[in-house]
Design a protein around this motif. Structure first.
Motif, PDB file in Angstrom:
ATOM      1  N   THR A  79       0.848  -1.185   0.000  1.00  0.00           N
ATOM      2  CA  THR A  79       0.000   0.000   0.000  1.00  0.00           C
ATOM      3  C   THR A  79       0.890   1.244   0.000  1.00  0.00           C
ATOM      4  OG1 THR A  79      -0.086   0.088   2.418  1.00  0.00           O
ATOM      5  CG2 THR A  79      -1.772  -1.229   1.297  1.00  0.00           C
ATOM      6  N   THR A  80       0.280   2.388  -0.266  1.00  0.00           N
ATOM      7  CA  THR A  80       1.051   3.635  -0.282  1.00  0.00           C
ATOM      8  C   THR A  80       1.674   3.911   1.079  1.00  0.00           C
ATOM      9  OG1 THR A  80      -0.425   4.549  -1.979  1.00  0.00           O
ATOM     10  CG2 THR A  80       0.924   6.108  -0.739  1.00  0.00           C
ATOM     11  N   SER A  81       0.923   3.672   2.140  1.00  0.00           N
ATOM     12  CA  SER A  81       1.451   3.923   3.484  1.00  0.00           C
ATOM     13  C   SER A  81       2.635   3.016   3.795  1.00  0.00           C
ATOM     14  CB  SER A  81       0.348   3.729   4.527  1.00  0.00           C
ATOM     15  OG  SER A  81      -0.158   2.402   4.498  1.00  0.00           O
ATOM     16  N   GLN A  82       2.592   1.765   3.352  1.00  0.00           N
ATOM     17  CA  GLN A  82       3.702   0.848   3.597  1.00  0.00           C
ATOM     18  C   GLN A  82       4.977   1.309   2.898  1.00  0.00           C
ATOM     19  OE1 GLN A  82       2.117  -2.907   2.298  1.00  0.00           O
ATOM     20  NE2 GLN A  82       0.901  -3.220   4.147  1.00  0.00           N
ATOM     21  N   VAL A  83       4.825   1.840   1.705  1.00  0.00           N
ATOM     22  CA  VAL A  83       5.977   2.340   0.959  1.00  0.00           C
ATOM     23  C   VAL A  83       6.508   3.626   1.582  1.00  0.00           C
ATOM     24  CG1 VAL A  83       6.690   3.340  -1.242  1.00  0.00           C
ATOM     25  CG2 VAL A  83       5.360   1.231  -1.214  1.00  0.00           C
ATOM     26  N   VAL A  84       5.616   4.521   1.978  1.00  0.00           N
ATOM     27  CA  VAL A  84       6.038   5.790   2.578  1.00  0.00           C
ATOM     28  C   VAL A  84       6.768   5.544   3.893  1.00  0.00           C
ATOM     29  CG1 VAL A  84       5.214   7.940   3.625  1.00  0.00           C
ATOM     30  CG2 VAL A  84       4.245   7.154   1.450  1.00  0.00           C
ATOM     31  N   ILE A  85       6.232   4.678   4.730  1.00  0.00           N
ATOM     32  CA  ILE A  85       6.895   4.377   6.006  1.00  0.00           C
ATOM     33  C   ILE A  85       8.248   3.712   5.762  1.00  0.00           C
ATOM     34  CG2 ILE A  85       6.749   3.031   8.127  1.00  0.00           C
ATOM     35  CD1 ILE A  85       4.964   5.485   8.046  1.00  0.00           C
ATOM     36  N   GLY A  86       8.309   2.813   4.776  1.00  0.00           N
ATOM     37  CA  GLY A  86       9.586   2.194   4.441  1.00  0.00           C
ATOM     38  C   GLY A  86      10.620   3.218   4.008  1.00  0.00           C
ATOM     39  N   ALA A  87      10.191   4.198   3.194  1.00  0.00           N
ATOM     40  CA  ALA A  87      11.100   5.249   2.738  1.00  0.00           C
ATOM     41  C   ALA A  87      11.580   6.102   3.908  1.00  0.00           C
ATOM     42  CB  ALA A  87      10.406   6.111   1.688  1.00  0.00           C
ATOM     43  N   VAL A  88      10.671   6.434   4.821  1.00  0.00           N
ATOM     44  CA  VAL A  88      11.037   7.254   5.980  1.00  0.00           C
ATOM     45  C   VAL A  88      12.022   6.517   6.885  1.00  0.00           C
ATOM     46  CG1 VAL A  88      10.146   8.315   8.094  1.00  0.00           C
ATOM     47  CG2 VAL A  88       8.894   8.589   5.948  1.00  0.00           C
ATOM     48  N   VAL A  89      11.758   5.242   7.127  1.00  0.00           N
ATOM     49  CA  VAL A  89      12.666   4.450   7.969  1.00  0.00           C
ATOM     50  C   VAL A  89      14.044   4.342   7.307  1.00  0.00           C
ATOM     51  CG1 VAL A  89      13.101   2.172   8.966  1.00  0.00           C
ATOM     52  CG2 VAL A  89      10.806   3.149   9.054  1.00  0.00           C
ATOM     53  N   GLY A  90      14.066   4.083   5.990  1.00  0.00           N
ATOM     54  CA  GLY A  90      15.333   4.011   5.274  1.00  0.00           C
ATOM     55  C   GLY A  90      16.091   5.320   5.335  1.00  0.00           C
ATOM     56  N   PHE A  91      15.380   6.431   5.186  1.00  0.00           N
ATOM     57  CA  PHE A  91      15.997   7.768   5.265  1.00  0.00           C
ATOM     58  C   PHE A  91      16.610   8.003   6.641  1.00  0.00           C
ATOM     59  CE2 PHE A  91      15.918  12.222   6.346  1.00  0.00           C
ATOM     60  CZ  PHE A  91      16.387  12.871   5.203  1.00  0.00           C
ATOM     61  N   LEU A  92      15.849   7.731   7.686  1.00  0.00           N
ATOM     62  CA  LEU A  92      16.326   7.983   9.052  1.00  0.00           C
ATOM     63  C   LEU A  92      17.493   7.076   9.420  1.00  0.00           C
ATOM     64  CD1 LEU A  92      12.917   8.465  10.928  1.00  0.00           C
ATOM     65  CD2 LEU A  92      14.516  10.225  10.160  1.00  0.00           C
ATOM     66  N   PHE A  93      17.395   5.800   9.045  1.00  0.00           N
ATOM     67  CA  PHE A  93      18.484   4.884   9.401  1.00  0.00           C
ATOM     68  C   PHE A  93      19.747   5.189   8.605  1.00  0.00           C
ATOM     69  CE2 PHE A  93      20.698   0.741   9.446  1.00  0.00           C
ATOM     70  CZ  PHE A  93      20.826   0.602  10.827  1.00  0.00           C
ATOM     71  N   ALA A  94      19.607   5.628   7.347  1.00  0.00           N
ATOM     72  CA  ALA A  94      20.783   6.034   6.562  1.00  0.00           C
ATOM     73  C   ALA A  94      21.471   7.227   7.205  1.00  0.00           C
ATOM     74  CB  ALA A  94      20.360   6.372   5.133  1.00  0.00           C
ATOM     75  N   THR A  95      20.678   8.174   7.715  1.00  0.00           N
ATOM     76  CA  THR A  95      21.244   9.343   8.394  1.00  0.00           C
ATOM     77  C   THR A  95      21.998   8.924   9.650  1.00  0.00           C
ATOM     78  OG1 THR A  95      19.409  10.712   7.581  1.00  0.00           O
ATOM     79  CG2 THR A  95      20.693  11.567   9.434  1.00  0.00           C
ATOM     80  N   LEU A  96      21.385   8.045  10.431  1.00  0.00           N
ATOM     81  CA  LEU A  96      22.026   7.564  11.653  1.00  0.00           C
ATOM     82  C   LEU A  96      23.292   6.786  11.350  1.00  0.00           C
ATOM     83  CD1 LEU A  96      22.082   6.975  14.704  1.00  0.00           C
ATOM     84  CD2 LEU A  96      20.562   5.035  14.268  1.00  0.00           C
ATOM     85  N   TRP A  97      23.223   5.874  10.382  1.00  0.00           N
ATOM     86  CA  TRP A  97      24.363   5.021  10.090  1.00  0.00           C
ATOM     87  C   TRP A  97      25.527   5.806   9.488  1.00  0.00           C
ATOM     88  CZ3 TRP A  97      25.995   0.714  11.899  1.00  0.00           C
ATOM     89  CH2 TRP A  97      26.999   0.012  11.235  1.00  0.00           C
ATOM     90  N   PHE A  98      25.235   6.748   8.592  1.00  0.00           N
ATOM     91  CA  PHE A  98      26.312   7.561   8.024  1.00  0.00           C
ATOM     92  C   PHE A  98      26.989   8.393   9.104  1.00  0.00           C
ATOM     93  CE2 PHE A  98      28.117  11.347   6.123  1.00  0.00           C
ATOM     94  CZ  PHE A  98      28.874  10.817   5.096  1.00  0.00           C
ATOM     95  N   THR A  99      26.197   8.914  10.035  1.00  0.00           N
ATOM     96  CA  THR A  99      26.772   9.690  11.130  1.00  0.00           C
ATOM     97  C   THR A  99      27.712   8.833  11.968  1.00  0.00           C
ATOM     98  OG1 THR A  99      24.772  11.074  11.238  1.00  0.00           O
ATOM     99  CG2 THR A  99      26.238  11.100  13.152  1.00  0.00           C
ATOM    100  N   LEU A 100      27.311   7.600  12.261  1.00  0.00           N
ATOM    101  CA  LEU A 100      28.167   6.697  13.033  1.00  0.00           C
ATOM    102  C   LEU A 100      29.451   6.372  12.265  1.00  0.00           C
ATOM    103  CD1 LEU A 100      25.565   4.179  14.522  1.00  0.00           C
ATOM    104  CD2 LEU A 100      26.926   5.860  15.772  1.00  0.00           C
ATOM    105  N   VAL A 101      29.313   6.065  10.968  1.00  0.00           N
ATOM    106  CA  VAL A 101      30.490   5.717  10.168  1.00  0.00           C
ATOM    107  C   VAL A 101      31.432   6.909  10.053  1.00  0.00           C
ATOM    108  CG1 VAL A 101      31.284   5.048   7.864  1.00  0.00           C
ATOM    109  CG2 VAL A 101      29.296   3.911   8.874  1.00  0.00           C
TER     110      VAL A 101
END
Length: 247
Positions: free
Chosen positions: A168-190
């Motif tokens: 569904t659209t909501s499943q894709v949007v939430i997936g994109a948001v989680v991917g965005f946030l985790f990429a930000t966190l992981w890049f900061t750690l690296v």
């Protein structure tokens, strides 16, 4: 006519053998409406995460760079996070896909994957590569192409998952948001925590045995490797020419 047709299961039943139930591998199975070229395009786009994963394996095997390994570790952790979220939220996929998938659909793993990948590449180009030939138009152009290409891929994969009724659209949007946030966190750690430790890490005996390397202080790795290999080849060529007997 139908009375004369015997299915494979009937034959196995009559012979007293065990009936084998075939289960599709949902991870790689992508369907699209027959005759729908847009759906076919999105089906091919949906396979891009597998190509990206194969590319990472090849890069790690041949380059053995700690930054590449850290990036790939982030992708693996991102997938683990997606599995945890799916089995915590327990939201089913659209009904049209219920007969193919037993797994949950919230959040979309494809969307979370491509957005993590794209946003990490964006940060890498913006922060790590900002000092490389800043005044070069060509350098700025290829950075824009890389970032633009990754973000375009993320948008297309996200649209395709909804178009093909996998999410569904909501499943894709939430997936994109989680991917965005985790990429930000992981890049900061690296960038802030792991990278300063790379010089000490590569000096360990175990890392030397695996030929792991740290390219943090090399501005343009591709140009460095190109010029170094060319100089080495020329030096060896001159040495071999000098060793040849004169006639």
């Amino acid at each position: 006519m139908e009375d004369n047709v015997m299915s494979v299961s009937d034959v196995l039943h009559n012979n007293g053998e065990k009936i084998i139930e075939w289960q599709p591998l949902a991870l790689t199975l992508v369907e699209y409406p027959k005759g729908d070229w847009i759906g076919k395009f999105f089906a091919f786009i949906s396979l891009s995460p597998f190509g990206i994963g194969a590319g990472f394996v090849a890069l790690i095997l041949f380059r053995r760079d700690l930054h590449t390994i850290s990036f790939f570790m982030g992708i693996l952790l991102n997938e683990i996070l997606n599995i945890i979220l799916k089995h915590t939220i327990c939201e089913a996929r659209p009904m049209v896909r219920g007969h193919l998938y037993n797994e949950y659909g919230m959040p979309s793993s494809h969307a979370q994957f491509v957005w993590f990948f794209s946003i990490y590449v964006f940060y890498f180009v913006l922060i790590r590569l900002h000092h490389i030939n800043n005044n070069s138009i060509i350098s700025a152009l290829w950075r824009m192409i890389i970032v633009g290409g990754c973000l375009t891929l993320a948008v297309l994969v996200s649209i395709g998952r909804v178009y093909l009724n996998y999410h569904t659209t909501s499943q894709v949007v939430i997936g994109a948001v989680v991917g965005f946030l985790f990429a930000t966190l992981w890049f900061t750690l690296v960038h802030r925590v792991f990278t300063p430790l790379f010089p000490q890490l590569v000096s360990l005996k175990f890392c030397e045995m695996l030929m792991l390397r740290d390219t943090t202080l090399i501005p343009n790795v591709l140009w460095f490797e190109y010029t170094t290999s060319r100089q080495e080849a020329r030096a060896r060529g001159r040495k071999m020419a000098a060793l040849k007997p004169t006639q």
